[in-house]
Design a protein around this motif. Sequence first.
Motif, PDB file in Angstrom:
ATOM      1  N   THR A  76     -17.117  19.778  -2.692  1.00  0.00           N
ATOM      2  CA  THR A  76     -18.056  18.868  -3.417  1.00  0.00           C
ATOM      3  C   THR A  76     -19.362  19.332  -2.562  1.00  0.00           C
ATOM      4  O   THR A  76     -20.209  19.535  -3.088  1.00  0.00           O
ATOM      5  CB  THR A  76     -17.813  17.429  -3.279  1.00  0.00           C
ATOM      6  OG1 THR A  76     -16.688  17.323  -4.035  1.00  0.00           O
ATOM      7  CG2 THR A  76     -18.934  16.724  -3.978  1.00  0.00           C
ATOM      8  N   LEU A 181     -19.040  22.563 -12.259  1.00  0.00           N
ATOM      9  CA  LEU A 181     -17.457  22.714 -12.537  1.00  0.00           C
ATOM     10  C   LEU A 181     -16.610  22.573 -11.234  1.00  0.00           C
ATOM     11  O   LEU A 181     -15.615  21.819 -11.312  1.00  0.00           O
ATOM     12  CB  LEU A 181     -17.289  24.226 -13.254  1.00  0.00           C
ATOM     13  CG  LEU A 181     -17.838  24.221 -14.670  1.00  0.00           C
ATOM     14  CD1 LEU A 181     -17.250  25.652 -15.272  1.00  0.00           C
ATOM     15  CD2 LEU A 181     -17.069  23.219 -15.582  1.00  0.00           C
ATOM     16  N   ARG A 184     -16.793  18.969 -10.320  1.00  0.00           N
ATOM     17  CA  ARG A 184     -15.847  18.063 -11.244  1.00  0.00           C
ATOM     18  C   ARG A 184     -14.284  18.508 -11.005  1.00  0.00           C
ATOM     19  O   ARG A 184     -13.800  17.652 -11.183  1.00  0.00           O
ATOM     20  CB  ARG A 184     -16.308  18.650 -12.614  1.00  0.00           C
ATOM     21  CG  ARG A 184     -15.362  18.140 -13.877  1.00  0.00           C
ATOM     22  CD  ARG A 184     -15.890  18.394 -15.161  1.00  0.00           C
ATOM     23  NE  ARG A 184     -14.888  17.948 -16.329  1.00  0.00           N
ATOM     24  CZ  ARG A 184     -13.848  18.415 -16.703  1.00  0.00           C
ATOM     25  NH1 ARG A 184     -13.322  19.455 -16.208  1.00  0.00           N
ATOM     26  NH2 ARG A 184     -13.094  17.987 -17.384  1.00  0.00           N
ATOM     27  N   TYR A 187     -13.589  16.441  -7.750  1.00  0.00           N
ATOM     28  CA  TYR A 187     -13.323  15.048  -8.281  1.00  0.00           C
ATOM     29  C   TYR A 187     -11.991  14.717  -9.021  1.00  0.00           C
ATOM     30  O   TYR A 187     -11.338  13.839  -8.431  1.00  0.00           O
ATOM     31  CB  TYR A 187     -14.496  14.662  -9.116  1.00  0.00           C
ATOM     32  CG  TYR A 187     -14.507  13.149  -9.680  1.00  0.00           C
ATOM     33  CD1 TYR A 187     -14.740  11.999  -8.798  1.00  0.00           C
ATOM     34  CD2 TYR A 187     -13.893  12.949 -10.854  1.00  0.00           C
ATOM     35  CE1 TYR A 187     -14.517  10.902  -9.333  1.00  0.00           C
ATOM     36  CE2 TYR A 187     -13.710  11.553 -11.448  1.00  0.00           C
ATOM     37  CZ  TYR A 187     -14.101  10.559 -10.695  1.00  0.00           C
ATOM     38  OH  TYR A 187     -14.010   9.352 -11.162  1.00  0.00           O
ATOM     39  N   ARG A 188     -11.546  15.838  -9.514  1.00  0.00           N
ATOM     40  CA  ARG A 188     -10.197  15.644 -10.022  1.00  0.00           C
ATOM     41  C   ARG A 188      -9.136  15.728  -9.211  1.00  0.00           C
ATOM     42  O   ARG A 188      -8.299  14.635  -9.269  1.00  0.00           O
ATOM     43  CB  ARG A 188     -10.043  16.749 -11.177  1.00  0.00           C
ATOM     44  CG  ARG A 188      -8.986  16.373 -12.311  1.00  0.00           C
ATOM     45  CD  ARG A 188      -8.577  17.662 -13.290  1.00  0.00           C
ATOM     46  NE  ARG A 188      -7.763  18.388 -12.376  1.00  0.00           N
ATOM     47  CZ  ARG A 188      -7.330  19.795 -12.959  1.00  0.00           C
ATOM     48  NH1 ARG A 188      -7.904  20.041 -13.830  1.00  0.00           N
ATOM     49  NH2 ARG A 188      -7.006  20.526 -11.905  1.00  0.00           N
TER      50      ARG A 188
END
Length: 301
Positions: A76, A181, A184, A187-188
């Motif tokens: 991140t 992306l 994201r 985060y997943r």
Amino acid sequence: MTEEHKKRAAIGLWVGIGVNLGLTVLKGVAGMTTHSKALLADALHSASDTAGAIAGIRGHRAGGPIVSILLSVLATVIGVEIVIATVKSLSQEAPQAPDRLAFVIIALSIVIKEAMFQYQYRVGKKIGSQAVIARAWEHRSDIYSSIVAFIGIGGAMLGHYIGMPLLYYLDPIAGLLIAVLVMRLAYRYMMEAVQHSTDRVLRQEDSRELFDTVQRVKGVISIDDLQAKEHGHYVIVDMTISVNPRITILEGHEIAKTVKQTLMKRFIHVSDVYVQVNPYDPGYPYKSADAGHDDMPTLLH
């Protein structure tokens, strides 16, 4: 799943990790030498995917969720840095069209990722491993990031050939999209890690089929305890069974081995089974008239 299938599954997973790691290095170096923001961002995407795969393999071990969370935070931070650096670069100077090598590398990356999808998917199907199949689909989803980079790089190069500098912006714009992306994806992975750290015990009705299957295994007299915990998409079973106290320890271990193999073969979502074997409390039908004698075998473990 047999030991041979487990070995093939592990090979399939590590081959994918090795290929992804190689692509990360290749795209990272090429991105810096060809001045392609999109290729650099796609290298970060491959690195995040590689880290996620390694953390996934470590997920059932101590510290696995912590590793996943740390890697997610790192991805991140790097993703945010790419966004900030790209925006600053665009505000200070006009973008350049990347070299032709960037286009060749990203095209090669797409081909390799599709080949890895086909390889891992077929291996997973053949040995019945959901983990390998899941990793295959990760390669397929990772292609989408490379396709974004392909469009950005190709569009910028087209702008160079037709004399339209406005198209140069497609490369850094693609880099920004891929960075989003990556965040994201991070985060997943973080949410999955949190899920793993708080494993959910299956309800009694959900584990009933596991219970009934073990009860039918020859040599199992009773199931004293059965705990099935979800680890993401997979289940780990921890159980205690009772067997005839007059059999040998070796026979007890063979029964435990049969229980494990039966569950992992019948339920593909069961990733591991831990079986503790105890002697059945003397009584019908194993209690005899001289059951009080002290020649009874010791506890089985």
